[in-house]
Design a protein around this motif. Structure first.
Motif, mmCIF file in Angstrom:
data_model
loop_
_atom_site.group_PDB
_atom_site.id
_atom_site.type_symbol
_atom_site.label_atom_id
_atom_site.label_comp_id
_atom_site.label_asym_id
_atom_site.label_seq_id
_atom_site.Cartn_x
_atom_site.Cartn_y
_atom_site.Cartn_z
ATOM 1 N N GLY A 42 -50.866 2.692 -52.002
ATOM 2 C CA GLY A 42 -49.734 2.055 -51.393
ATOM 3 C C GLY A 42 -50.211 0.850 -50.519
ATOM 4 N N ALA A 43 -51.331 0.566 -50.607
ATOM 5 C CA ALA A 43 -52.052 -0.622 -49.921
ATOM 6 C C ALA A 43 -52.206 -1.949 -50.533
ATOM 7 C CB ALA A 43 -53.070 -0.210 -48.684
ATOM 8 N N ASP A 44 -52.306 -2.915 -49.996
ATOM 9 C CA ASP A 44 -52.968 -4.166 -50.543
ATOM 10 C C ASP A 44 -54.399 -4.021 -50.823
ATOM 11 O OD1 ASP A 44 -50.762 -6.403 -48.654
ATOM 12 O OD2 ASP A 44 -50.406 -5.375 -50.685
ATOM 13 N N ARG A 45 -54.990 -4.802 -51.746
ATOM 14 C CA ARG A 45 -56.340 -4.828 -51.856
ATOM 15 C C ARG A 45 -57.147 -5.531 -50.935
ATOM 16 N NH1 ARG A 45 -58.040 -7.500 -57.526
ATOM 17 N NH2 ARG A 45 -57.767 -9.398 -56.248
ATOM 18 N N GLU A 46 -58.069 -5.035 -50.265
ATOM 19 C CA GLU A 46 -58.819 -5.327 -49.112
ATOM 20 C C GLU A 46 -60.183 -5.767 -49.360
ATOM 21 O OE1 GLU A 46 -59.784 -3.647 -44.493
ATOM 22 O OE2 GLU A 46 -59.333 -2.163 -46.280
ATOM 23 N N ARG A 47 -60.807 -6.944 -49.044
ATOM 24 C CA ARG A 47 -61.964 -7.134 -48.885
ATOM 25 C C ARG A 47 -62.757 -6.530 -47.983
ATOM 26 N NH1 ARG A 47 -62.797 -13.366 -48.333
ATOM 27 N NH2 ARG A 47 -63.033 -12.718 -45.879
ATOM 28 N N ILE A 48 -63.670 -5.702 -48.280
ATOM 29 C CA ILE A 48 -64.474 -4.862 -47.415
ATOM 30 C C ILE A 48 -65.769 -5.706 -47.187
ATOM 31 C CG2 ILE A 48 -65.716 -2.879 -47.215
ATOM 32 C CD1 ILE A 48 -62.935 -2.835 -47.527
ATOM 33 N N ASP A 85 -70.351 7.938 -42.425
ATOM 34 C CA ASP A 85 -69.423 8.336 -41.587
ATOM 35 C C ASP A 85 -67.971 7.778 -42.385
ATOM 36 O OD1 ASP A 85 -71.109 9.157 -39.628
ATOM 37 O OD2 ASP A 85 -71.127 6.867 -38.814
ATOM 38 N N LEU A 86 -67.800 8.316 -43.283
ATOM 39 C CA LEU A 86 -66.550 8.051 -44.037
ATOM 40 C C LEU A 86 -65.227 8.764 -43.404
ATOM 41 C CD1 LEU A 86 -68.024 8.226 -47.691
ATOM 42 C CD2 LEU A 86 -66.920 6.163 -46.707
ATOM 43 N N LYS A 87 -64.105 8.122 -43.598
ATOM 44 C CA LYS A 87 -63.028 8.466 -43.018
ATOM 45 C C LYS A 87 -61.828 8.694 -44.207
ATOM 46 C CE LYS A 87 -64.041 5.868 -38.854
ATOM 47 N NZ LYS A 87 -63.627 4.879 -37.937
ATOM 48 N N THR A 88 -60.854 9.447 -43.864
ATOM 49 C CA THR A 88 -59.772 9.477 -44.807
ATOM 50 C C THR A 88 -59.204 8.250 -45.122
ATOM 51 O OG1 THR A 88 -58.201 10.146 -43.319
ATOM 52 C CG2 THR A 88 -59.416 11.900 -44.187
ATOM 53 N N GLU A 89 -59.217 7.236 -44.136
ATOM 54 C CA GLU A 89 -58.521 5.966 -44.638
ATOM 55 C C GLU A 89 -59.421 5.063 -45.392
ATOM 56 O OE1 GLU A 89 -59.451 5.864 -40.102
ATOM 57 O OE2 GLU A 89 -58.999 7.419 -41.520
ATOM 58 N N ASP A 90 -60.712 5.554 -45.531
ATOM 59 C CA ASP A 90 -61.672 4.952 -46.626
ATOM 60 C C ASP A 90 -61.413 5.183 -48.191
ATOM 61 O OD1 ASP A 90 -63.322 3.591 -44.701
ATOM 62 O OD2 ASP A 90 -64.388 5.399 -44.150
ATOM 63 N N THR A 91 -60.402 6.094 -48.394
ATOM 64 C CA THR A 91 -59.937 6.440 -49.712
ATOM 65 C C THR A 91 -59.442 5.396 -50.532
ATOM 66 O OG1 THR A 91 -59.715 8.705 -49.130
ATOM 67 C CG2 THR A 91 -58.587 7.890 -51.052
ATOM 68 N N GLY A 92 -59.768 5.261 -51.659
ATOM 69 C CA GLY A 92 -59.217 4.167 -52.761
ATOM 70 C C GLY A 92 -60.221 3.896 -53.692
#
Length: 124
Positions: A42-48, A85-92
């Motif tokens: 549900g989110a836009d592609r993000e450059r990491i 230290d992965l977080k749930t918001e890192d899911t994708g």
């Protein structure tokens, strides 16, 4: 045939770690900059993160700075993304992309080659 293939994704618990790999075939990454991108549901592609030439260095998004590390192994024609230290918001879905390296910037305005993506899921 010029291709990029991501590997190393999977399911990990909150606080865990994963290392992703982006391996090129059909061309060498020696003269290419590489970016890691992700797209959460549900989110836009993000450059990491981006890695350029030995002169232009690396770059990280604020959301991953201090937790993710991008690196290059030219002998293996591979770019790595170490994630801790992965977080749930890192899911994708995580993608790597390559383009001819800039002499001045680690991140490119556009990338020519893209991988198929690898799923990273962080559970709570």
């Amino acid at each position: 045939q010029r291709q990029l293939v991501e590997s190393g994704g999977g399911l990990v618990e909150n606080g865990g770690s994963l290392t992703l790999a982006c391996t090129a075939s059909g061309f060498t990454l020696d003269y290419y900059g590489v970016g890691w991108f992700r797209q959460a549901p549900g989110a836009d592609r993000e450059r990491i993160s981006c890695i350029g030439s030995s002169l232009s260095g690396t770059s990280y998004a604020d959301s991953v700075k201090g937790r993710f590390t991008i690196s290059r192994d030219n002998a293996k024609n591979t770019i790595y993304l170490q994630m801790i230290d992965l977080k749930t918001e890192d899911t994708g879905i995580y993608y790597c992309a390559a383009g001819l390296a800039s002499l001045a910037y680690s991140c490119l305005d556009s990338y020519e080659f893209w991988g198929q993506g690898t799923q990273v899921t962080v559970s709570s």
